[in-house]
Design a protein around this motif. Sequence first.
Motif, PDB file in Angstrom:
ATOM      1  N   PHE A  30       0.834  -1.197   0.000  1.00  0.00           N
ATOM      2  CA  PHE A  30       0.000   0.000   0.000  1.00  0.00           C
ATOM      3  C   PHE A  30       0.867   1.244   0.000  1.00  0.00           C
ATOM      4  CE2 PHE A  30      -2.298   3.511   1.814  1.00  0.00           C
ATOM      5  CZ  PHE A  30      -3.536   3.427   1.199  1.00  0.00           C
ATOM      6  N   LEU A  31       0.581   2.136  -0.949  1.00  0.00           N
ATOM      7  CA  LEU A  31       1.264   3.414  -1.049  1.00  0.00           C
ATOM      8  C   LEU A  31       0.192   4.493  -1.087  1.00  0.00           C
ATOM      9  CD1 LEU A  31       3.922   5.023  -1.499  1.00  0.00           C
ATOM     10  CD2 LEU A  31       3.516   4.739  -3.950  1.00  0.00           C
ATOM     11  N   GLY A  32       0.216   5.396  -0.113  1.00  0.00           N
ATOM     12  CA  GLY A  32      -0.739   6.501  -0.070  1.00  0.00           C
ATOM     13  C   GLY A  32      -0.056   7.802  -0.429  1.00  0.00           C
ATOM     14  N   ARG A  78       7.621   8.145 -11.133  1.00  0.00           N
ATOM     15  CA  ARG A  78       8.690   7.132 -11.047  1.00  0.00           C
ATOM     16  C   ARG A  78       8.632   6.400  -9.705  1.00  0.00           C
ATOM     17  NH1 ARG A  78      12.852  11.200 -13.650  1.00  0.00           N
ATOM     18  NH2 ARG A  78      12.499  10.707 -15.823  1.00  0.00           N
ATOM     19  N   TRP A  79       8.385   7.151  -8.603  1.00  0.00           N
ATOM     20  CA  TRP A  79       8.271   6.511  -7.288  1.00  0.00           C
ATOM     21  C   TRP A  79       7.130   5.505  -7.274  1.00  0.00           C
ATOM     22  CZ3 TRP A  79       8.188  11.588  -3.964  1.00  0.00           C
ATOM     23  CH2 TRP A  79       9.459  12.166  -3.971  1.00  0.00           C
ATOM     24  N   ILE A  80       6.002   5.884  -7.865  1.00  0.00           N
ATOM     25  CA  ILE A  80       4.833   4.990  -7.908  1.00  0.00           C
ATOM     26  C   ILE A  80       5.174   3.720  -8.689  1.00  0.00           C
ATOM     27  CG2 ILE A  80       2.478   4.718  -8.787  1.00  0.00           C
ATOM     28  CD1 ILE A  80       2.164   7.794  -8.261  1.00  0.00           C
ATOM     29  N   VAL A  81       5.788   3.888  -9.844  1.00  0.00           N
ATOM     30  CA  VAL A  81       6.162   2.728 -10.669  1.00  0.00           C
ATOM     31  C   VAL A  81       7.136   1.833  -9.924  1.00  0.00           C
ATOM     32  CG1 VAL A  81       7.331   2.018 -12.801  1.00  0.00           C
ATOM     33  CG2 VAL A  81       5.635   3.864 -12.854  1.00  0.00           C
ATOM     34  N   ARG A  82       8.135   2.431  -9.285  1.00  0.00           N
ATOM     35  CA  ARG A  82       9.122   1.636  -8.540  1.00  0.00           C
ATOM     36  C   ARG A  82       8.463   0.898  -7.386  1.00  0.00           C
ATOM     37  NH1 ARG A  82      14.203   4.917  -7.011  1.00  0.00           N
ATOM     38  NH2 ARG A  82      14.848   2.838  -6.398  1.00  0.00           N
ATOM     39  N   PHE A  83       7.514   1.519  -6.707  1.00  0.00           N
ATOM     40  CA  PHE A  83       6.818   0.869  -5.622  1.00  0.00           C
ATOM     41  C   PHE A  83       6.039  -0.345  -6.153  1.00  0.00           C
ATOM     42  CE2 PHE A  83       3.290   0.097  -2.755  1.00  0.00           C
ATOM     43  CZ  PHE A  83       3.913   0.124  -1.513  1.00  0.00           C
TER      44      PHE A  83
END
Length: 87
Positions: A30-32, A78-83
């Motif tokens: 989960f990433l918020g 990019r952070w979202i994709v890496r996560f």
Amino acid sequence: DQVNELPEDAEVLGGNSHCPCSMYSVGENFLGIQAHPEFTLAFEKDIMEIRKDRIGQAAIDAAIPTLNEKTDEVAITRWIVRFIQGV
């Protein structure tokens, strides 16, 4: 709207004085993110105008000039994709 109370086991990844929990994760699944990197500048302006009665003209007048400031939507994407990739 913003997260004021984090879920159990959440880790704050980013924030500021206005929104201390701007970005957080819970485990690996989960990433918020409080921001909306998918919003265009025109859309953001339209949202402000639509919500004028709720947020007030003074807030809009203060916010409109910030639409010209540099944003980090590419880095956030990019952070979202890496996560998602688990990198």
